[in-house]
Design an enzyme around this catalytic site. Structure first.
Site, PDB file in Angstrom:
ATOM      1  N   LYS A   1      -0.065   4.301   0.055  1.00 43.88           N
ATOM      2  CA  LYS A   1      -0.856   5.414   0.109  1.00 43.88           C
ATOM      3  C   LYS A   1      -0.510   7.191  -0.645  1.00 43.88           C
ATOM      4  CE  LYS A   1       0.553   3.795   5.329  1.00 43.88           C
ATOM      5  NZ  LYS A   1       0.139   3.214   6.160  1.00 43.88           N
TER       6      LYS A   1
ATOM      7  N   ASN B   1       1.126  -1.472  -0.193  1.00 46.27           N
ATOM      8  CA  ASN B   1       0.168  -0.212   0.274  1.00 46.27           C
ATOM      9  C   ASN B   1       0.549   1.182  -0.309  1.00 46.27           C
ATOM     10  OD1 ASN B   1      -2.019   1.805   0.684  1.00 46.27           O
ATOM     11  ND2 ASN B   1      -2.288   1.530   2.291  1.00 46.27           N
TER      12      ASN B   1
ATOM     13  N   HIS C   1      -9.797   0.275   4.609  1.00 43.96           N
ATOM     14  CA  HIS C   1      -8.735   0.962   5.620  1.00 43.96           C
ATOM     15  C   HIS C   1      -8.327   2.087   6.808  1.00 43.96           C
ATOM     16  CE1 HIS C   1      -4.015   2.342   6.214  1.00 43.96           C
ATOM     17  NE2 HIS C   1      -4.019   1.593   5.351  1.00 43.96           N
TER      18      HIS C   1
ATOM     19  N   SER D   1       3.228  -1.989  10.422  1.00 41.01           N
ATOM     20  CA  SER D   1       5.059  -1.783  10.518  1.00 41.01           C
ATOM     21  C   SER D   1       5.776  -2.977   9.840  1.00 41.01           C
ATOM     22  CB  SER D   1       4.995  -1.887  11.758  1.00 41.01           C
ATOM     23  OG  SER D   1       4.170  -0.299  12.197  1.00 41.01           O
TER      24      SER D   1
ATOM     25  N   GLU E   1      -5.432  -4.999  10.925  1.00 40.11           N
ATOM     26  CA  GLU E   1      -4.488  -4.241  10.874  1.00 40.11           C
ATOM     27  C   GLU E   1      -4.861  -3.277  12.231  1.00 40.11           C
ATOM     28  OE1 GLU E   1      -2.096  -2.948   7.028  1.00 40.11           O
ATOM     29  OE2 GLU E   1      -4.492  -1.899   7.119  1.00 40.11           O
TER      30      GLU E   1
ATOM     31  N   GLY F   1       2.100   2.354  10.635  1.00 40.53           N
ATOM     32  CA  GLY F   1       2.420   3.285  10.141  1.00 40.53           C
ATOM     33  C   GLY F   1       3.595   4.250  11.830  1.00 40.53           C
TER      34      GLY F   1
ATOM     35  N   GLU G   1      -7.254   3.898   7.577  1.00 39.32           N
ATOM     36  CA  GLU G   1      -7.160   5.599   7.157  1.00 39.32           C
ATOM     37  C   GLU G   1      -7.993   6.237   6.784  1.00 39.32           C
ATOM     38  OE1 GLU G   1      -3.091   5.100   5.208  1.00 39.32           O
ATOM     39  OE2 GLU G   1      -2.640   4.802   7.038  1.00 39.32           O
TER      40      GLU G   1
HETATM   41  C1  PEP Z   1      -0.782  -0.028   5.847  1.00 38.85           C
HETATM   42  O1  PEP Z   1      -0.719   1.147   5.439  1.00 38.85           O
HETATM   43  O2  PEP Z   1      -2.316  -0.667   5.662  1.00 38.85           O
HETATM   44  C2  PEP Z   1       0.195  -0.597   7.080  1.00 38.85           C
HETATM   45  C3  PEP Z   1       0.091  -1.516   7.254  1.00 38.85           C
HETATM   46  O3  PEP Z   1       1.243   0.633   7.337  1.00 38.85           O
HETATM   47  P1  PEP Z   1       2.776   0.120   7.724  1.00 38.85           P
HETATM   48  O4  PEP Z   1       3.445  -1.085   6.701  1.00 38.85           O
HETATM   49  O5  PEP Z   1       3.009   1.571   7.276  1.00 38.85           O
HETATM   50  O6  PEP Z   1       2.487   0.210   8.879  1.00 38.85           O
END
Ligand code: PEP
Length: 257
Positions: free
Chosen positions: A13, A11, A96, A213, A167, A173, A98
């Site tokens: 983003k 992803n 997601h 992460s 997640e 992040g 976000e």
């Molecule tokens: C994500 O964007 O779904 C995500 C898990 O980001 P990150 O790996 O940066 O934590």
């Protein structure tokens, strides 16, 4: 029972200009085309989806969109209808964190998006996850059940290999990865929720990724867990070599039973 093929999503983003996106696509193609034992989905920002479709055409890598609106067309300034992704993206991220927590999307919005994506023959990646305060309050299971139930409320049957990304919001992040034990037990809970609604066979075929992460160092222990079927990767997906290492580690973990 057939083994589930694990799946890794990158992803991006809202990162990379067009030249940067094209460079990364070229590198990913060189690193990962033909990789076996794992399905790989690249989710660039919407303006670069066409470039991704061109760059990855004829490879084993799939294109995914990060979001889509449920209606096909109309006066919805700034939105991209799921129907507009046909021919460009195969997967669509839905729900997601976000989208939920920055843009205020509700469980009901997620359900509408998911149904639209499925009806169009595209493949959703349904993202669910609890806030830190919800984990601390001990309500993770309730929160996830509400998210899963609302997202799938209008769905009669799930396609083979349906993808959910667990997640935890506190891990996205932040550099705070869930321990393999927490990720495994929570994902087993999510699988049980799918079984309650659609039966054991569907739940067993459902692929449930961990996201939050994930990097080249921690992916091995996560992917070794029996219920974890790959990863959804944000930050580390912007580096072709780190992302390729993650994909190979997931493939090498041997998949789930
Ligand atoms: C994500 O964007 O779904 C995500 C898990 O980001 P990150 O790996 O940066 O934590």
């Amino acid at each position: 029972m057939a083994a589930r093929t694990p799946i890794v999503g990158g992803n991006w983003k809202m990162h990379l200009d067009r030249a940067g996106a094209r460079d990364l696509l070229r590198e990913l193609r060189a690193e990962l085309d033909g990789v076996e034992g794992v399905e790989v989905v690249i989710c660039p920002p919407a303006p670069w989806l066409g470039d991704a479709a061109d760059a990855l055409d004829g490879t084993s890598l799939h294109v995914g969109a990060q979001n889509a609106y449920w209606l096909p067309h109309g006066a919805y300034t700034g939105e991209v209808g799921a129907a507009m992704l046909i021919g460009t993206a195969r997967y669509v991220l839905v729900g997601h964190s976000e989208r939920r927590h920055v843009f205020g999307e509700t469980n009901e919005d997620t359900g509408r998006k998911l149904s639209a994506v499925l009806e169009l023959g595209l493949l959703p990646i349904l993202a669910v996850g609890e806030l830190q305060a919800e984990r601390e309050a001990g309500t993770t299971r309730e929160v996830l059940r509400e998210q899963v139930d609302a997202a799938l409320s209008d769905v009669d049957r799930l396609p083979e290999g349906f993808v959910i990304a667990y997640e935890p919001v506190w891990a996205i992040g932040t550099g705070l990865t869930a321990t393999p034990e927490i990720a495994q037990s929570t994902i087993a809970d999510v699988r049980a929720m799918v079984a309650d609604r659609f039966g054991e066979a569907t739940a067993e075929s459902c692929r449930i990724q961990y996201g939050g992460s994930v990097n080249a160092d921690n992916v091995g222990d996560l992917a070794a867990q029996p219920d974890i079927d790959g990863a959804l990767v944000g930050g580390a997906s912007l580096d072709a070599s780190a992302f390729a290492t993650i994909c190979r580690a997931v493939a090498g973990a041997g998949g789930a039973s």
